[in-house]
Design an enzyme around this catalytic site. Structure first.
Site, mmCIF file in Angstrom:
data_model
loop_
_atom_site.group_PDB
_atom_site.id
_atom_site.type_symbol
_atom_site.label_atom_id
_atom_site.label_comp_id
_atom_site.label_asym_id
_atom_site.label_seq_id
_atom_site.Cartn_x
_atom_site.Cartn_y
_atom_site.Cartn_z
ATOM 1 C CG ASP A 82 -2.049 0.965 1.143
ATOM 2 O OD1 ASP A 82 -2.167 1.646 0.104
ATOM 3 O OD2 ASP A 82 -2.845 1.037 2.096
ATOM 4 C CG ASP B 223 -3.265 3.915 -3.290
ATOM 5 O OD1 ASP B 223 -4.216 3.136 -3.477
ATOM 6 O OD2 ASP B 223 -3.243 4.756 -2.375
ATOM 7 C CD GLU B 224 -5.604 -0.857 -1.234
ATOM 8 O OE1 GLU B 224 -5.231 -1.621 -0.316
ATOM 9 O OE2 GLU B 224 -6.618 -0.133 -1.156
#
Length: 404
Positions: free
Chosen positions: A14, A107-108
């Site tokens: 993350d 983003d993860e």
């Protein structure tokens, strides 16, 4: 040990305050300051630096409220193209680590590292390498949680933030879980937590010690699922491609809107945004949902099932407008409006709209807009009806396409 019996190694990676950190790449002089990434007017917080979070600022919070909590924060407008560019690079890097990647957002992602152990080393080494590589290649911090269960890897990354690494070995799984509050588990939101607290259940250990049948009687299948999680049971694997269940878009107005014409115009804009994403993902939709949020923040949704699967903005917009009209007289001005395509299915290339040639012509026109946007990525496009009146006159009555 046979591959089937080998313990899984799952990482949840993350990025930390992704939008803020992306902005700091170009604005290093702002590092250490309170930063909020948000649009103009009455938008919501997209990302906040940890300095701003210390004031209570959170993602999805109205910007006006965020500035009350952190009045000295610097507000930066989002650069979505920049974030997407970085995201593509980061996700591409993950592909060099493993071929089993489940992207959750820009983003993860979950990474199944089971097959990478012989090549890259022990789980701790792999996690440290991932963080170091992302920092070296992209200049961004990332937090990594590693476990043999997906949900535990996710919890681990949350607890390791910011810019950290936490490994939960299989032998430590229950000790780790049972040290947590029930709110740490997936699926335990505010209402569920309150209901569990009312039963005297505040920790994961207390949840695990509660008879399964008791939880089933009180919470149904959710209770059984939570009991399984409390004992570390989670058979879910990392899925390389996660199918989207819905695609939507919404707009928060700078001033509350009470005009049917303005709401209809915004639905047209949203319809084209959603339809373009459907076509890009090669998906059709069988359902349309309308969302309205009124001046007092009360929210309602209405949905409709389509006769034929579609990826046409015209059909989405017409359906949403009918849902809006079906509400009758609205009790308050509208603060936010949203349109969502639901019940998605893969586009098999066949004509899905019906035998309506006009509908097919509309879809062909929309695909032409897609082609223009692909060829000229710096020139946003949309129907001429969304242009300001003066721009339409200059464009010769609608031959030029433009969007926000």
């Amino acid at each position: 040990m046979p591959a089937a019996d080998r313990p899984r190694i799952i990482a949840h990676v993350d990025m930390d305050a992704f939008y803020v950190e992306a902005e700091l790449l170009d604005k290093p002089e702002l590092r250490g300051r309170k930063i909020i990434v948000a649009g103009e007017g009455r938008s919501v917080v997209l990302s906040a630096s940890y300095e701003a979070r210390a004031d209570g600022v959170r993602s999805a919070m109205p910007l006006s409220r965020a500035l009350q909590l952190s009045p000295h924060a610097t507000v930066l407008p989002p650069q979505m193209h920049r974030y997407r560019e970085l995201s593509v690079g980061i996700m591409g890097y993950f592909d060099t680590i493993t071929d089993t990647k489940e992207q959750l957002s820009v983003d993860e992602a979950f990474l199944d590292l089971t097959g990478a152990r012989r090549r890259l080393g022990q789980p701790q080494q792999i996690g440290e390498r991932i963080r170091a590589d992302i920092r070296a290649q992209f200049g961004l911090p990332a937090t990594v949680g590693i476990a043999d269960r997906k949900f535990i890897a996710k919890i681990a990354s949350t607890r390791a933030k910011p810019d950290g690494l936490l490994l939960v070995p299989p032998a430590q799984r229950l000790r780790f879980l049972h040290s947590l509050k029930v709110e740490a588990l997936w699926g335990v939101g505010g209402k569920t937590a309150q209901a569990l607290h009312a039963q005297g259940i505040h920790t994961v250990e207390q949840l695990a010690q509660t008879p399964r049948e008791s939880l089933k009687r009180r919470f149904g299948v959710t209770g059984e699922h939570l009991h399984d999680l409390a004992w570390g049971h989670d058979p879910r694997e990392v899925v390389p491609q996660r199918e989207e269940k819905s695609i939507g878009a919404e707009e928060t107005f700078a001033m509350d809107i009470d005009s049917d014409a303005e709401l209809t115009r915004e639905l047209l804009r949203l319809g084209h945004r959603v339809a373009a994403r459907l076509r890009q993902a090669q998906l059709n939709t069988r359902g349309v949902s309308l969302k309205l949020r009124y001046q007092d923040f009360s929210t309602l949704t209405r949905s409709a099932t389509l006769e034929h699967p579609t990826q046409s903005a015209q059909v989405l917009t017409q359906t949403a407008v009918r849902l809006l009209q079906g509400l009758g007289e609205r009790p308050q001005p509208v603060r936010l409006i949203g349109l969502r395509a639901e019940r998605l299915q893969r586009d098999d290339g066949a004509l899905q709209l019906s035998f309506d040639t006009r509908a097919a012509e509309w879809l062909d026109a929309e695909r032409a807009i897609d082609a223009v946007a692909q060829r000229f990525p710096d020139l946003p496009v949309a129907p001429a009806s969304l242009l300001p009146r003066e721009a339409r006159r200059q464009a010769g009555g609608g031959s030029k396409l433009e969007d926000d």
